[in-house]
Design a protein around this motif. Structure first.
Motif, PDB file in Angstrom:
ATOM      1  N   VAL A  74       0.877  -1.164   0.000  1.00 13.40           N
ATOM      2  CA  VAL A  74       0.000   0.000   0.000  1.00 13.40           C
ATOM      3  C   VAL A  74       0.920   1.221   0.000  1.00 13.40           C
ATOM      4  O   VAL A  74       2.131   1.078   0.175  1.00 13.40           O
ATOM      5  N   PRO A  75       0.390   2.425  -0.181  1.00 13.69           N
ATOM      6  CA  PRO A  75       1.272   3.598  -0.271  1.00 13.69           C
ATOM      7  C   PRO A  75       2.231   3.788   0.909  1.00 13.69           C
ATOM      8  O   PRO A  75       3.342   4.279   0.729  1.00 13.69           O
ATOM      9  N   THR A  76       1.840   3.370   2.105  1.00 16.57           N
ATOM     10  CA  THR A  76       2.689   3.624   3.272  1.00 16.57           C
ATOM     11  C   THR A  76       3.389   2.383   3.813  1.00 16.57           C
ATOM     12  O   THR A  76       4.094   2.463   4.818  1.00 16.57           O
ATOM     13  N   PHE A  77       3.188   1.216   3.182  1.00 13.64           N
ATOM     14  CA  PHE A  77       3.772  -0.022   3.702  1.00 13.64           C
ATOM     15  C   PHE A  77       3.886  -1.043   2.586  1.00 13.64           C
ATOM     16  O   PHE A  77       3.041  -1.099   1.696  1.00 13.64           O
ATOM     17  N   GLU A  78       4.928  -1.874   2.686  1.00 12.25           N
ATOM     18  CA  GLU A  78       5.001  -3.042   1.825  1.00 12.25           C
ATOM     19  C   GLU A  78       5.578  -4.201   2.624  1.00 12.25           C
ATOM     20  O   GLU A  78       6.350  -4.003   3.562  1.00 12.25           O
ATOM     21  N   SER A  79       5.179  -5.392   2.258  1.00  4.16           N
ATOM     22  CA  SER A  79       5.730  -6.589   2.877  1.00  4.16           C
ATOM     23  C   SER A  79       7.094  -6.834   2.247  1.00  4.16           C
ATOM     24  O   SER A  79       7.187  -7.244   1.087  1.00  4.16           O
ATOM     25  N   VAL A  80       8.140  -6.575   3.008  1.00  3.68           N
ATOM     26  CA  VAL A  80       9.500  -6.753   2.493  1.00  3.68           C
ATOM     27  C   VAL A  80       9.747  -8.226   2.184  1.00  3.68           C
ATOM     28  O   VAL A  80      10.310  -8.575   1.139  1.00  3.68           O
ATOM     29  N   ALA A  81       9.318  -9.110   3.081  1.00  5.78           N
ATOM     30  CA  ALA A  81       9.512 -10.542   2.853  1.00  5.78           C
ATOM     31  C   ALA A  81       8.672 -11.022   1.667  1.00  5.78           C
ATOM     32  O   ALA A  81       9.124 -11.857   0.875  1.00  5.78           O
TER      33      ALA A  81
END
Length: 152
Positions: A74-81
């Motif tokens: 989403v604009p403020t977060f991403e699942s790095v894994a």
């Protein structure tokens, strides 16, 4: 290692042969695996959460010859894994019967509702996928091994 992973392999119709082949290959390496043949993304996410999976691998068929590996963003977060697993899958699936997978961060229900890293591979057409099941399954397992090695 794969031997210590709890993995859910889900599919949303037409790709049960691929899901089962991947699950078999992962079990042979010692993973605890369940397969889901459920068209409801939220039901798949709930089951993966209940199973306490370390990873969710989802597969959805497409009509066109295009492969996209999605992870949660989403604009403020991403699942790095999730992104890392998506990139490993795109890398390992590249070239199988001419596939040129791309990755894309999205807010899809199954990615949003799972509590573990999750990816959704949209792949097609179904006939191409079914003709390539053994190779695709091997490449998915290779991607998982690559993902685990990069995380350590």
């Amino acid at each position: 290692s794969i031997a210590h992973c709890r993995i859910v392999v889900g599919q949303f119709g037409g790709l049960s042969g691929l899901a089962r082949s991947i699950a078999r290959d992962l079990r042979l390496r010692g993973a605890a695996v369940i397969t889901l043949d459920e068209p409801d993304a939220l039901a798949q996410a709930r089951t993966a959460n209940y199973f306490s999976a370390d990873l969710y691998l989802g597969f959805e068929s497409r009509n066109e010859r295009r492969t996209v590996v999605h992870y949660y963003k989403v604009p403020t977060f991403e699942s790095v894994a999730g992104r890392s697993m998506a990139e490993a899958l795109a890398e390992c699936l590249h070239g199988v019967d001419g596939l040129t997978p791309t990755t894309s961060g999205m807010r899809l229900p199954v990615l949003r509702e799972t509590r573990m890293p999750a990816v959704l591979v949209r792949i097609g057409p179904v006939r191409l996928v079914l003709d390539s099941v053994p190779t695709l399954a091997e490449r998915v397992v290779r991607a998982l091994e690559l993902w685990i090695s990069r995380a350590t």
